[in-house]
Design a protein around this motif. Structure first.
Motif, PDB file in Angstrom:
ATOM      1  N   LEU A 197       0.828  -1.206   0.000  1.00 58.85           N
ATOM      2  CA  LEU A 197       0.000   0.000   0.000  1.00 58.85           C
ATOM      3  C   LEU A 197       0.862   1.255   0.000  1.00 58.85           C
ATOM      4  N   VAL A 198       1.950   1.251   0.749  1.00 56.48           N
ATOM      5  CA  VAL A 198       2.860   2.400   0.767  1.00 56.48           C
ATOM      6  C   VAL A 198       3.481   2.603  -0.614  1.00 56.48           C
ATOM      7  N   LEU A 199       3.841   1.500  -1.279  1.00 61.15           N
ATOM      8  CA  LEU A 199       4.397   1.602  -2.627  1.00 61.15           C
ATOM      9  C   LEU A 199       3.383   2.169  -3.615  1.00 61.15           C
ATOM     10  N   GLY A 200       2.088   2.025  -3.296  1.00 63.64           N
ATOM     11  CA  GLY A 200       1.047   2.561  -4.159  1.00 63.64           C
ATOM     12  C   GLY A 200       0.704   4.010  -3.879  1.00 63.64           C
ATOM     13  N   GLY A 201       1.412   4.636  -2.945  1.00 67.92           N
ATOM     14  CA  GLY A 201       1.197   6.049  -2.689  1.00 67.92           C
ATOM     15  C   GLY A 201       0.365   6.360  -1.465  1.00 67.92           C
ATOM     16  N   MET A 202      -0.136   5.364  -0.755  1.00 62.71           N
ATOM     17  CA  MET A 202      -0.895   5.602   0.461  1.00 62.71           C
ATOM     18  C   MET A 202       0.065   5.926   1.602  1.00 62.71           C
ATOM     19  N   SER A 203      -0.327   6.822   2.484  1.00 59.69           N
ATOM     20  CA  SER A 203       0.538   7.176   3.610  1.00 59.69           C
ATOM     21  C   SER A 203       0.745   5.962   4.511  1.00 59.69           C
ATOM     22  N   PHE A 204       1.842   5.981   5.267  1.00 60.68           N
ATOM     23  CA  PHE A 204       2.135   4.842   6.147  1.00 60.68           C
ATOM     24  C   PHE A 204       1.037   4.658   7.183  1.00 60.68           C
ATOM     25  N   PHE A 205       0.530   5.771   7.725  1.00 63.18           N
ATOM     26  CA  PHE A 205      -0.519   5.676   8.741  1.00 63.18           C
ATOM     27  C   PHE A 205      -1.779   5.038   8.168  1.00 63.18           C
ATOM     28  N   SER A 226     -14.342   5.381   3.200  1.00 62.93           N
ATOM     29  CA  SER A 226     -13.701   4.061   3.191  1.00 62.93           C
ATOM     30  C   SER A 226     -12.660   4.012   2.063  1.00 62.93           C
ATOM     31  N   MET A 227     -12.525   2.888   1.396  1.00 63.36           N
ATOM     32  CA  MET A 227     -11.540   2.791   0.321  1.00 63.36           C
ATOM     33  C   MET A 227     -11.959   3.578  -0.908  1.00 63.36           C
ATOM     34  N   GLY A 228     -13.194   4.046  -0.941  1.00 60.09           N
ATOM     35  CA  GLY A 228     -13.635   4.890  -2.040  1.00 60.09           C
ATOM     36  C   GLY A 228     -12.951   6.239  -2.042  1.00 60.09           C
ATOM     37  N   ALA A 229     -12.307   6.604  -0.941  1.00 60.83           N
ATOM     38  CA  ALA A 229     -11.596   7.878  -0.853  1.00 60.83           C
ATOM     39  C   ALA A 229     -10.317   7.866  -1.681  1.00 60.83           C
ATOM     40  N   TYR A 230      -9.853   6.689  -2.064  1.00 58.38           N
ATOM     41  CA  TYR A 230      -8.609   6.564  -2.823  1.00 58.38           C
ATOM     42  C   TYR A 230      -8.946   6.208  -4.267  1.00 58.38           C
ATOM     43  N   ASP A 231      -8.781   7.166  -5.141  1.00 63.22           N
ATOM     44  CA  ASP A 231      -9.085   6.952  -6.556  1.00 63.22           C
ATOM     45  C   ASP A 231      -7.883   6.299  -7.232  1.00 63.22           C
ATOM     46  N   SER A 232      -7.593   5.084  -6.795  1.00 60.22           N
ATOM     47  CA  SER A 232      -6.425   4.363  -7.301  1.00 60.22           C
ATOM     48  C   SER A 232      -6.800   2.906  -7.537  1.00 60.22           C
ATOM     49  N   ALA A 233      -6.729   2.480  -8.778  1.00 58.34           N
ATOM     50  CA  ALA A 233      -7.041   1.089  -9.107  1.00 58.34           C
ATOM     51  C   ALA A 233      -6.043   0.147  -8.429  1.00 58.34           C
ATOM     52  N   TYR A 234      -4.775   0.561  -8.361  1.00 57.09           N
ATOM     53  CA  TYR A 234      -3.747  -0.280  -7.742  1.00 57.09           C
ATOM     54  C   TYR A 234      -4.071  -0.555  -6.276  1.00 57.09           C
ATOM     55  N   LEU A 235      -4.379   0.505  -5.523  1.00 58.41           N
ATOM     56  CA  LEU A 235      -4.659   0.355  -4.090  1.00 58.41           C
ATOM     57  C   LEU A 235      -5.889  -0.523  -3.864  1.00 58.41           C
ATOM     58  N   GLN A 236      -6.918  -0.322  -4.670  1.00 63.05           N
ATOM     59  CA  GLN A 236      -8.149  -1.093  -4.488  1.00 63.05           C
ATOM     60  C   GLN A 236      -7.955  -2.559  -4.852  1.00 63.05           C
ATOM     61  N   TRP A 237      -7.141  -2.837  -5.869  1.00 63.71           N
ATOM     62  CA  TRP A 237      -6.858  -4.241  -6.220  1.00 63.71           C
ATOM     63  C   TRP A 237      -6.014  -4.921  -5.137  1.00 63.71           C
ATOM     64  N   ILE A 238      -5.077  -4.179  -4.539  1.00 61.06           N
ATOM     65  CA  ILE A 238      -4.257  -4.755  -3.457  1.00 61.06           C
ATOM     66  C   ILE A 238      -5.147  -5.127  -2.277  1.00 61.06           C
ATOM     67  N   VAL A 239      -6.055  -4.230  -1.901  1.00 65.34           N
ATOM     68  CA  VAL A 239      -6.964  -4.515  -0.787  1.00 65.34           C
ATOM     69  C   VAL A 239      -7.888  -5.679  -1.141  1.00 65.34           C
ATOM     70  N   SER A 303     -16.785  -4.336  -8.825  1.00 72.49           N
ATOM     71  CA  SER A 303     -17.551  -5.570  -8.573  1.00 72.49           C
ATOM     72  C   SER A 303     -16.722  -6.568  -7.776  1.00 72.49           C
ATOM     73  N   ALA A 304     -15.451  -6.738  -8.174  1.00 66.46           N
ATOM     74  CA  ALA A 304     -14.573  -7.668  -7.456  1.00 66.46           C
ATOM     75  C   ALA A 304     -14.330  -7.192  -6.034  1.00 66.46           C
ATOM     76  N   PHE A 305     -14.157  -5.886  -5.865  1.00 59.50           N
ATOM     77  CA  PHE A 305     -13.907  -5.339  -4.536  1.00 59.50           C
ATOM     78  C   PHE A 305     -15.086  -5.607  -3.610  1.00 59.50           C
ATOM     79  N   GLN A 306     -16.311  -5.320  -4.082  1.00 57.78           N
ATOM     80  CA  GLN A 306     -17.476  -5.495  -3.222  1.00 57.78           C
ATOM     81  C   GLN A 306     -17.747  -6.968  -2.921  1.00 57.78           C
ATOM     82  N   VAL A 307     -17.537  -7.843  -3.890  1.00 54.96           N
ATOM     83  CA  VAL A 307     -17.732  -9.277  -3.636  1.00 54.96           C
ATOM     84  C   VAL A 307     -16.747  -9.757  -2.581  1.00 54.96           C
ATOM     85  N   ALA A 308     -15.466  -9.401  -2.737  1.00 53.60           N
ATOM     86  CA  ALA A 308     -14.462  -9.809  -1.757  1.00 53.60           C
ATOM     87  C   ALA A 308     -14.757  -9.205  -0.394  1.00 53.60           C
TER      88      ALA A 308
END
Length: 480
Positions: A197-205, A226-239, A303-308
């Motif tokens: 997540l840090v490599l994807g640009g999210m803060s450490f906290f 929630s995770m909708g605050a991050y407009d990043s496909a990479y971060l959402q796929w990692i989660v 769709s994948a995010f909400q199912v998971a």
């Protein structure tokens, strides 16, 4: 019932919580949020209570099965009460009931929240919310098994009572070694997610908070959206990936790390779990394409995010699925009932139980056609013991019964049918968000005090899988 031993172990758990309450203090000092004193005071209360109980009852007798159930249920309840102290002391949640609701939601990894403006809270409080989920994810009691030898007691009874699923896998001959192995895997996956997540640009906290909530299948986020605050496909796929992994039996993660991938291929429950995930994603993508999402990649991601998120009972959100077609909403509600794999941090009925229920029904129908045939219910290649099958049938009946009764109680509290029923399954299945007034963009702040009390009970029942809690209400449990 050996009450001195029970109180001594509860004292030890209070001492552990006192240490855990000091974890957010450095973050509070770093961010200058002024909440450090609330954690120090809460830790002092836990330290005093734990010290008194631990020193006043110096028993070293072996723990029994009944005492194991009592320790798990009472320990979880104690943690919900004591863990709520920082919220009250710093004024973030002045209401004691609301604070206990938030903390019970954290330790049971439910993710249901009464907070309306999460980002307005001190950073250390936000960390504590997520940290309670991380502790509750694998199980506070399992973690405490590493220190039980100091108490002079065994721990398999606690492990059986706490570990989610029909059976508890023992990876090592000694239960303390099993607990340590599970926590090592848990910690390793947490660190891996934080780094990605840090490599994807999210803060450490934020990465730390989200990793705590992801691996625990909790769903608390330091952001209002929630995770909708991050407009990043990479971060959402990692989660999404780590939510899926959190829903897998943790013994399989251990086997994978030991270079035994065949164990994954042999595991029938994992195959069904992956199949349910893929089928649900395919239906949602097909139904959402065009009217909801024009871009296929965006459609697939959400769709994948909400199912998971729903299947693993994590409860993160990147979209308001109440705006999706009704079919998709029904699918997501159905996933709330199913949950993840046995032995994972996910809630719900569990894939193994659902699978065995269908197999049992198939065997019963087969016997109607061939009365003299001998056919066993199997999970993989192993026959399922009749006692385990009876336990699963009893669990399913209790789960549905409690869902109906609790839904009626929520209706009596003034909630509408959809919101009340969704709130019950969202808390009983430890999911978090539901439908109606408790949907993915809403919260539980508006629920009446009576309704919140019902939902707190649902959280505890769901996390400890019904039997562990309900057995304490039988008079024969307390008799010699």
């Amino acid at each position: 019932m050996n009450l001195p031993l029970l109180l001594r172990i509860l004292g030890a758990l209070s001492l552990f919580l006192a240490a855990a309450l000091l974890v957010p203090v450095p973050f509070s000092l770093y961010f200058h949020d002024g909440a450090w004193s609330a954690f120090v005071l809460a830790a002092a209360v836990c330290l005093t209570l734990g010290g008194v109980l631990f020193r006043a009852f110096p028993t070293r007798r072996e723990i029994s099965v009944r005492e194991g159930f009592a320790v798990v249920t009472l320990g979880w309840s104690l943690y919900a009460l004591l863990g709520a102290l920082p919220f009250v002391f710093c004024g973030s949640i002045p209401s004691v009931l609301d604070a206990v609701f938030e903390t019970m939601s954290g330790f049971t990894t439910t993710g249901a929240s009464i907070l309306t403006d999460i980002e307005a809270l001190p950073e250390s409080i936000l960390l504590w919310r997520s940290f309670t989920q991380w502790l509750g994810g694998m199980g506070i009691i399992v973690l405490s098994l590493a220190i039980l030898p100091m108490l002079g007691v065994g721990g398999m009874q606690l492990f059986k009572a706490e570990v989610p699923g029909p059976t508890a896998d023992r990876l090592k001959p000694r239960i303390q070694d099993t607990a340590k192995l599970l926590w090592e895997v848990y910690l390793l996956l947490t660190v891996a997610q934080v780094v990605l997540l840090v490599l994807g640009g999210m803060s450490f906290f934020d990465s730390l908070c989200h990793a705590f909530s992801t691996l625990s299948s909790g769903g608390f986020s330091p952001r209002n959206a929630s995770m909708g605050a991050y407009d990043s496909a990479y971060l959402q796929w990692i989660v999404t990936l780590f939510m899926f992994l959190a829903g897998v039996n943790f013994s399989l993660h251990y086997y994978m790390l030991r270079g035994r991938p065949r164990e994954l291929l042999r595991n029938e429950e994992l195959r069904i779990y992956a199949g349910i995930t893929l089928v649900a994603i395919a239906i949602l993508v097909f139904t959402n394409q065009g009217d909801i999402y024009q871009s296929f990649s965006e459609n697939l991601r959400h769709s994948a995010f909400q199912v998971a998120s729903i299947l693993t009972t994590t409860g993160f959100a990147t979209a308001d699925y109440e705006k999706w077609p009704l079919l998709n909403q029904y699918i997501l509600v159905s996933l709330m009932f199913i949950g993840g794999c046995a032995g994972s941090t996910a809630g719900g009925i569990k894939v193994a139980r659902i699978l065995l229920l269908f197999k049992h029904a198939h065997v019963q129908i087969y016997r109607l056609i061939h009365p003299r045939a001998v056919r066993l219910v199997k999970l993989g290649e192993r026959p399922v013991d009749k006692d385990v099958m009876q336990s699963i049938l009893g669990f399913f009946a209790l789960f549905i019964g409690i869902f109906v009764v609790a839904s009626l109680l929520m209706a009596a509290s003034g909630m509408d049918l959809v919101s009340g029923g969704a709130a019950v399954i969202a808390t009983l299945g430890n999911v978090g968000p539901g439908l109606g007034s408790v949907g993915p963009v809403d919260n539980y702040a508006h629920v009446s005090p009576f309704g919140k009390s019902v939902l707190i009970a649902c959280m505890l029942l769901g996390r400890l899988e019904l039997f562990t809690v309900l057995v304490l209400f039988f008079p024969t449990f307390w008799r010699k």
